[in-house]
Scaffold this active site. Sequence first.
Site, PDB file in Angstrom:
ATOM      1  N   CYS A 238       0.875  -1.185   0.000  1.00  0.00           N
ATOM      2  CA  CYS A 238       0.000   0.000   0.000  1.00  0.00           C
ATOM      3  C   CYS A 238       0.904   1.224   0.000  1.00  0.00           C
ATOM      4  O   CYS A 238       0.898   2.021   0.936  1.00  0.00           O
ATOM      5  CB  CYS A 238      -0.926  -0.008   1.210  1.00  0.00           C
ATOM      6  SG  CYS A 238      -1.837  -1.551   1.463  1.00  0.00           S
ATOM      7  N   ALA A 239       1.670   1.387  -1.061  1.00  0.00           N
ATOM      8  CA  ALA A 239       2.807   2.300  -1.058  1.00  0.00           C
ATOM      9  C   ALA A 239       2.422   3.767  -1.059  1.00  0.00           C
ATOM     10  O   ALA A 239       3.181   4.602  -0.577  1.00  0.00           O
ATOM     11  CB  ALA A 239       3.711   2.003  -2.257  1.00  0.00           C
ATOM     12  N   GLY A 242       4.927   6.794  -1.484  1.00  0.00           N
ATOM     13  CA  GLY A 242       6.208   6.115  -1.407  1.00  0.00           C
ATOM     14  C   GLY A 242       7.165   6.544  -0.318  1.00  0.00           C
ATOM     15  O   GLY A 242       8.353   6.220  -0.389  1.00  0.00           O
ATOM     16  N   GLY A 243       6.694   7.222   0.722  1.00  0.00           N
ATOM     17  CA  GLY A 243       7.606   7.624   1.788  1.00  0.00           C
ATOM     18  C   GLY A 243       8.313   6.447   2.435  1.00  0.00           C
ATOM     19  O   GLY A 243       9.540   6.449   2.587  1.00  0.00           O
ATOM     20  N   LYS A 244       7.555   5.419   2.803  1.00  0.00           N
ATOM     21  CA  LYS A 244       8.169   4.238   3.421  1.00  0.00           C
ATOM     22  C   LYS A 244       8.889   3.399   2.379  1.00  0.00           C
ATOM     23  O   LYS A 244       9.884   2.732   2.698  1.00  0.00           O
ATOM     24  CB  LYS A 244       7.113   3.421   4.156  1.00  0.00           C
ATOM     25  CG  LYS A 244       6.512   4.143   5.364  1.00  0.00           C
ATOM     26  CD  LYS A 244       5.540   3.262   6.108  1.00  0.00           C
ATOM     27  CE  LYS A 244       4.871   4.017   7.251  1.00  0.00           C
ATOM     28  NZ  LYS A 244       3.974   5.093   6.759  1.00  0.00           N
ATOM     29  N   ASP A 262       0.023   0.063  -5.185  1.00  0.00           N
ATOM     30  CA  ASP A 262      -1.103   0.693  -4.502  1.00  0.00           C
ATOM     31  C   ASP A 262      -2.340   0.496  -5.371  1.00  0.00           C
ATOM     32  O   ASP A 262      -2.249   0.453  -6.605  1.00  0.00           O
ATOM     33  CB  ASP A 262      -0.841   2.185  -4.269  1.00  0.00           C
ATOM     34  CG  ASP A 262      -1.770   2.771  -3.215  1.00  0.00           C
ATOM     35  OD1 ASP A 262      -1.346   2.877  -2.055  1.00  0.00           O
ATOM     36  OD2 ASP A 262      -2.928   3.090  -3.545  1.00  0.00           O
ATOM     37  N   ASP A 308       1.016  -1.107   4.843  1.00  0.00           N
ATOM     38  CA  ASP A 308       0.759   0.197   5.469  1.00  0.00           C
ATOM     39  C   ASP A 308      -0.706   0.513   5.167  1.00  0.00           C
ATOM     40  O   ASP A 308      -1.033   1.221   4.223  1.00  0.00           O
ATOM     41  CB  ASP A 308       1.697   1.240   4.871  1.00  0.00           C
ATOM     42  CG  ASP A 308       1.633   2.569   5.593  1.00  0.00           C
ATOM     43  OD1 ASP A 308       0.946   2.646   6.626  1.00  0.00           O
ATOM     44  OD2 ASP A 308       2.245   3.541   5.113  1.00  0.00           O
ATOM     45  N   CYS A 361      -1.447   4.435  10.781  1.00  0.00           N
ATOM     46  CA  CYS A 361      -1.220   5.702  11.492  1.00  0.00           C
ATOM     47  C   CYS A 361      -2.470   6.005  12.314  1.00  0.00           C
ATOM     48  O   CYS A 361      -3.024   7.098  12.270  1.00  0.00           O
ATOM     49  CB  CYS A 361      -0.883   6.833  10.521  1.00  0.00           C
ATOM     50  SG  CYS A 361      -2.050   7.085   9.175  1.00  0.00           S
TER      51      CYS A 361
END
Length: 430
Positions: A238-239, A242-244, A262, A308, A361
């Site tokens: 679940c990109a 793309g931060g992670k 995603d 994520d 989160c």
Amino acid sequence: MTPAAHALAAIEVLTEIENRRSPAAGALKAWGAAHRFAGSGDRARIASIVYDALRSRASIAWRMGEATPRALVLGALVFVRHADVDALAAAFAASPHAPAPVTEAERAAIAAASLDGAPDHVRGDYPEWLDASLARVFGEARAEEGAALAARAPLDLRVNALKGDRDKALEALAHLKAEPTPLSPFGVRIPLTDDGRGPPVQAEPAHLKGLVEVQDEGSQIAALLCAAAPGEQVIDLCAGAGGKTLALAAGMRNRGQLYAHDSDIRRLAPLHDRATRAGVKNLQIRSPRGAADVMEDLEARADLVLVDAPCTGAGTWRRNPDAKWRMRPSALDVRISEQDAALDDGARLVKPGGRLVYVTCSLLAEENEDRIAAFLGRRPEFAAVPAAEAAVAAGLPDLARFALPSGGSILLSPRRSGTDGFFIAVLRRT
């Protein structure tokens, strides 16, 4: 624009949010489009007042005796920014572009302001219907946790290990008074101004050259706990933007293979340029293609799958305070369904002995511990990795102090860890 004009504009924006149930970002953008005389600095100051008012909406309304946009702005200026009411009254009176004069009733409310006797959801500035959910996680400390979520968020950057180390980044950003973050070995924190704004770091050479990326320290920790290693086959399912993904790539040192997917192709769009700027060379972006299963060839092949998951975002209320007031119970039900589906989709890609890392989160048990318990109940071939073991594997044993009482997952929050709220659970396929 004068500070009094900024206050008037903030009242107008909050009125738009209330009347049309508009997201704050959209209402601010619309106001700016209709008032082109306002410069970027003016718009930033107006936005800062609006977000301060939204972060502390419940506690401001309790003390002011009403929740009108005017009351919220006055309360934000006095209770959050500690402005003197006499100075405010003088500023309003001195400008033709200002709110109406401060009334005696408003002065009296400010003078008598107190949260004594206020219920937890008011002291914690969160919706009343979420009180039971937050009590389940934080017990008697829920109001304090909520209040921490109502504070301003710091500006954190992640140092890209493919381009340099933290010392290099700190030197490049020394003029911004950059400091190391306390938990992430790759984190850099930039001080905010008195009105809660940060400098335009995305225009800094360090960012343009890929040395740093904007990423909250909690998000950095979530990626670090994945312990992605060089040579592994890694999937960020679940990109999003793309931060992670980029953090995982840095840990892999461009060795092995990294896949980003995603369900919404629009969310993936920024990742292409971001990966190029970061110097990532081992990334395949698997964009959705209608009903086709673009991940089918990777079934049972991955050493690590990061899920994520889509969530309510209850851990990011410091950055998106209007989201907590627009959130409804039905949205939580939708997210729970999506989270279960994402976990099942990720599970099929993990090879025996591989890891499935579930991240949200959110701070709500319904989205976190409950989802892991339900998943393990229907997928007995997976087992939870103890939080202490996962922290040691990531080279960050101190993170074990943020483990939940069960010991099987980690929960970060502004009050517990000084980060955004994140839930991280590491599972292993036996």
